[in-house]
Design an enzyme around this catalytic site. Structure first.
Site, PDB file in Angstrom:
ATOM      1  N   GLY A 130     -59.528  -4.210   9.869  1.00 56.73           N
ATOM      2  CA  GLY A 130     -60.046  -5.234   8.961  1.00 56.73           C
ATOM      3  C   GLY A 130     -59.003  -5.704   7.964  1.00 56.73           C
ATOM      4  O   GLY A 130     -58.884  -5.134   6.874  1.00 56.73           O
ATOM      5  N   THR A 132     -57.701  -9.594   8.142  1.00 60.24           N
ATOM      6  CA  THR A 132     -57.807 -11.043   7.923  1.00 60.24           C
ATOM      7  C   THR A 132     -59.096 -11.416   7.179  1.00 60.24           C
ATOM      8  O   THR A 132     -60.167 -10.882   7.461  1.00 60.24           O
ATOM      9  CB  THR A 132     -57.751 -11.777   9.283  1.00 60.24           C
ATOM     10  OG1 THR A 132     -56.629 -11.287  10.018  1.00 60.24           O
ATOM     11  CG2 THR A 132     -57.602 -13.273   9.087  1.00 60.24           C
ATOM     12  N   GLU A 253     -47.595  -2.245  16.633  1.00 62.12           N
ATOM     13  CA  GLU A 253     -48.570  -3.187  17.203  1.00 62.12           C
ATOM     14  C   GLU A 253     -47.857  -4.251  18.039  1.00 62.12           C
ATOM     15  O   GLU A 253     -48.270  -4.565  19.166  1.00 62.12           O
ATOM     16  CB  GLU A 253     -49.341  -3.848  16.061  1.00 62.12           C
ATOM     17  CG  GLU A 253     -50.406  -4.821  16.527  1.00 62.12           C
ATOM     18  CD  GLU A 253     -50.801  -5.794  15.430  1.00 62.12           C
ATOM     19  OE1 GLU A 253     -49.931  -6.259  14.667  1.00 62.12           O
ATOM     20  OE2 GLU A 253     -52.002  -6.090  15.340  1.00 62.12           O
TER      21      GLU A 253
HETATM   22  C1  LIG Z   1     -59.552 -13.603  18.882  1.00 60.02           C
HETATM   23  C2  LIG Z   1     -58.930 -13.123  17.621  1.00 60.02           C
HETATM   24  C3  LIG Z   1     -58.978 -11.768  17.295  1.00 60.02           C
HETATM   25  C4  LIG Z   1     -58.457 -11.316  16.096  1.00 60.02           C
HETATM   26  N1  LIG Z   1     -58.588  -9.993  15.750  1.00 60.02           N
HETATM   27  C5  LIG Z   1     -58.260  -9.587  14.497  1.00 60.02           C
HETATM   28  C6  LIG Z   1     -58.561  -8.261  14.056  1.00 60.02           C
HETATM   29  O1  LIG Z   1     -59.091  -7.432  14.806  1.00 60.02           O
HETATM   30  N2  LIG Z   1     -58.279  -7.931  12.766  1.00 60.02           N
HETATM   31  C7  LIG Z   1     -57.701  -8.824  11.896  1.00 60.02           C
HETATM   32  O2  LIG Z   1     -57.473  -8.452  10.743  1.00 60.02           O
HETATM   33  N3  LIG Z   1     -57.380 -10.086  12.298  1.00 60.02           N
HETATM   34  C8  LIG Z   1     -57.660 -10.486  13.561  1.00 60.02           C
HETATM   35  N4  LIG Z   1     -57.370 -11.778  13.976  1.00 60.02           N
HETATM   36  C9  LIG Z   1     -56.779 -12.696  13.022  1.00 60.02           C
HETATM   37  C10 LIG Z   1     -55.383 -13.147  13.393  1.00 60.02           C
HETATM   38  O3  LIG Z   1     -54.466 -12.141  13.072  1.00 60.02           O
HETATM   39  C11 LIG Z   1     -55.147 -14.464  12.647  1.00 60.02           C
HETATM   40  O4  LIG Z   1     -55.980 -15.454  13.226  1.00 60.02           O
HETATM   41  C12 LIG Z   1     -53.729 -14.907  12.713  1.00 60.02           C
HETATM   42  O5  LIG Z   1     -52.907 -13.990  12.058  1.00 60.02           O
HETATM   43  C13 LIG Z   1     -53.559 -16.296  12.076  1.00 60.02           C
HETATM   44  O6  LIG Z   1     -54.216 -16.371  10.832  1.00 60.02           O
HETATM   45  P1  LIG Z   1     -55.265 -17.544  10.536  1.00 60.02           P
HETATM   46  O7  LIG Z   1     -56.163 -17.701  11.703  1.00 60.02           O
HETATM   47  O8  LIG Z   1     -55.920 -17.297   9.232  1.00 60.02           O
HETATM   48  O9  LIG Z   1     -54.384 -18.838  10.446  1.00 60.02           O
HETATM   49  P2  LIG Z   1     -53.858 -19.542   9.110  1.00 60.02           P
HETATM   50  O10 LIG Z   1     -53.199 -18.568   8.235  1.00 60.02           O
HETATM   51  O11 LIG Z   1     -54.956 -20.368   8.542  1.00 60.02           O
HETATM   52  O12 LIG Z   1     -52.742 -20.503   9.716  1.00 60.02           O
HETATM   53  C14 LIG Z   1     -53.068 -21.646  10.549  1.00 60.02           C
HETATM   54  C15 LIG Z   1     -51.787 -22.085  11.247  1.00 60.02           C
HETATM   55  O13 LIG Z   1     -50.799 -22.435  10.254  1.00 60.02           O
HETATM   56  C16 LIG Z   1     -49.619 -21.687  10.461  1.00 60.02           C
HETATM   57  N5  LIG Z   1     -48.996 -21.362   9.165  1.00 60.02           N
HETATM   58  C17 LIG Z   1     -49.566 -20.784   8.081  1.00 60.02           C
HETATM   59  N6  LIG Z   1     -48.659 -20.649   7.102  1.00 60.02           N
HETATM   60  C18 LIG Z   1     -47.484 -21.107   7.582  1.00 60.02           C
HETATM   61  C19 LIG Z   1     -46.147 -21.211   7.055  1.00 60.02           C
HETATM   62  N7  LIG Z   1     -45.848 -20.792   5.830  1.00 60.02           N
HETATM   63  N8  LIG Z   1     -45.198 -21.752   7.846  1.00 60.02           N
HETATM   64  C20 LIG Z   1     -45.499 -22.205   9.086  1.00 60.02           C
HETATM   65  N9  LIG Z   1     -46.717 -22.128   9.629  1.00 60.02           N
HETATM   66  C21 LIG Z   1     -47.695 -21.590   8.894  1.00 60.02           C
HETATM   67  C22 LIG Z   1     -50.053 -20.423  11.201  1.00 60.02           C
HETATM   68  O14 LIG Z   1     -48.994 -19.862  11.936  1.00 60.02           O
HETATM   69  C23 LIG Z   1     -51.164 -20.961  12.094  1.00 60.02           C
HETATM   70  O15 LIG Z   1     -50.623 -21.502  13.270  1.00 60.02           O
HETATM   71  C24 LIG Z   1     -57.830 -12.235  15.209  1.00 60.02           C
HETATM   72  C25 LIG Z   1     -57.750 -13.592  15.547  1.00 60.02           C
HETATM   73  C26 LIG Z   1     -58.289 -14.037  16.732  1.00 60.02           C
HETATM   74  C27 LIG Z   1     -58.205 -15.514  17.053  1.00 60.02           C
END
Ligand SMILES: Cc1cc2nc3c(=O)[nH]c(=O)nc-3n(C[C@H](O)[C@H](O)[C@H](O)COP(=O)(O)OP(=O)(O)OC[C@H]3O[C@@H](n4cnc5c(N)ncnc54)[C@H](O)[C@@H]3O)c2cc1C
Length: 395
Positions: A130, A132, A253
């Site tokens: 946990g 995100t 990881e």
């Molecule tokens: C199916 C699935 C399973 C997951 N499982 C887990 C889990 O078990 N536990 C957990 O904690 N999380 C989990 N995640 C979360 C995952 O780690 C995040 O979705 C991922 O790290 C991206 O974060 P976000 O979705 O909030 O995107 P955001 O942070 O909202 O970013 C959106 C886009 O903007 C880009 N971006 C953001 N900031 C910058 C920057 N400064 N420069 C350039 N580009 C940028 C990102 O790379 C991304 O492409 C899961 C996600 C998915 C889709």
């Protein structure tokens, strides 16, 4: 400890052949239809996880003194790769294999004795991570879920998102804020890591979960905490130091994820080659056309290069050599090249690429996901640009 060229070369090729053979036998009991049906029903692979636990595979990285196999990272990488090469899915297994690393590295002896042996046998599932949150996204240091100490327990309030397998896990490794943002002295302080008893919270209503409807069978959820209790004995390491503990487990990881993704890419290549050689159109196998053959050959060579980087990352991690660049680059290359392999395979299959019975569309969906999670492409490129190449920070 120096990594000799010999050590590294030993790992090129079919290393851990007995492990690969044993896994192939296990995976043969879980044919494509098993995964296709689970995908349709969005169900957890209970029987597969049970078989992997009983075989000891989920305990590969747990030291023998705590009931695990105590194998190197490379062996764990090979495990995940082989599972995916055989068309199975180790999504539930990878979490159990790396999340325990935080307990092992930063937990006290009492926590290791209480949890690791049960995690090793599969009696306890630690498959939920946990971190995100909806408001913070990739900016982990802005997360808001609060854990406030009251006597001998912490009370947790807040929300996580994308917490995969939370409904199928006993424990969650939780990152929560123990010091409010405006009171911290350093931006990386103030977050703490806990082992949270999910089953108890779900039973007494202090934890609620809501499934997220997504394109893959990833069983991921929103999680809401309403005064969820954690005994102080389940705080891992020092209060306020959780961010650095989570960061330190991310190398593991990414190294494991690299192997898993390469495995999926290899499965796609095998399918593409078989189909291209069999499918006859205009009186000849489509593989005779360079428009079909060359993209497959290119994707294969790309995957092979990514595989070398994954091996290098694992070898360095096993040797205790700093390898932030290598683990990030290996996960990045694996995800990009496997995605190309998925698209090439889909194109090779023509219309049948989207037919569920061939499984190509399912693996295509799964492989796309790796460009976003466990870490998105841009964040990896930012790491390489800033930490390896010394360019300015974008955030
Ligand atoms: C199916 C699935 C399973 C997951 N499982 C887990 C889990 O078990 N536990 C957990 O904690 N999380 C989990 N995640 C979360 C995952 O780690 C995040 O979705 C991922 O790290 C991206 O974060 P976000 O979705 O909030 O995107 P955001 O942070 O909202 O970013 C959106 C886009 O903007 C880009 N971006 C953001 N900031 C910058 C920057 N400064 N420069 C350039 N580009 C940028 C990102 O790379 C991304 O492409 C899961 C996600 C998915 C889709």
């Amino acid at each position: 400890m120096d990594l000799s060229i010999d050590d590294f070369q030993m790992s090129i090729g079919n290393d851990y052949p007995e492990l690969r053979d044993a896994l192939r036998k296990l995976c043969a009991g879980f044919p494509d239809k098993y995964w296709r049906d689970l995908d349709k029903e969005e169900a957890y692979p209970d029987a597969f996880v049970k078989a992997m636990s009983e075989g000891g595979y989920l305990s590969s990285l747990i030291p023998e003194e705590y009931g695990g196999l105590g194998l190197p990272f490379r062996a764990a990488q090979v495990t995940l790769q082989t599972v995916h090469e055989e068309g199975c899915n180790a999504g539930a297994c990878i979490a159990q294999m790396y999340t325990m690393g935080t307990v092992l590295k930063h937990g006290n002896e009492d926590q290791k004795q209480r949890y690791l042996p049960k995690i090793a046998t599969g009696e306890l599932r630690l498959q939920a991570f946990g971190v995100t949150e909806p408001g913070a996204g990739s900016e982990t240091l802005k997360l808001k879920t609060r854990a406030v100490r009251h006597g001998n327990k912490y009370l947790v309030n807040g929300q996580k998102i994308w917490t995969s397998r939370v409904a199928h896990s006993d424990l969650m490794l939780l990152l929560a804020r123990t010091t409010p943002l405006d009171e911290i002295k350093h931006r990386k302080h103030g977050l703490s890591v806990f082992l949270l008893d999910i089953k108890k919270g779900l039973k007494n209503g202090t934890i609620e979960i809501k499934p997220i409807d997504i394109m893959t069978n990833h069983l991921t959820y929103e999680v809401f905490f309403n005064d969820a209790e954690i005994p102080v004995e389940d705080l891992i390491g020092e209060e306020g130091e959780g961010f650095s503990y989570i960061l330190s487990s991310m190398n593991a990881e990414r190294t494991l994820a690299g192997g898993l993704i390469i495995g999926a890419g290899n499965w796609l290549m095998k399918k593409a080659v078989e189909y291209a050689n069999e499918r006859v159109v205009f009186g000849k196998p489509i593989a005779k056309n360079q428009g079909i053959q060359f993209p497959i050959a290119n994707a294969y060579a790309e995957l092979d290069a990514a595989d070398l980087m994954c091996r290098r990352a694992a070898a360095m991690l096993d040797a205790g050599i700093p390898c932030g660049y290598e683990v990030n680059a290996s996960k990045h290359l694996a995800a990009e090249f496997a995605w190309n392999a998925a698209d090439v395979c889909m194109q090779t299959y023509g219309g049948f690429g989207v037919a569920r019975e061939f499984d190509v569309e399912r693996i295509w969906r799964e492989v796309r996901h790796f460009r976003t999670a466990p870490i998105s492409t841009n964040l990896i490129l930012a790491y390489i640009g800033q930490h390896k190449l010394g360019m300015p920070k974008s955030y």
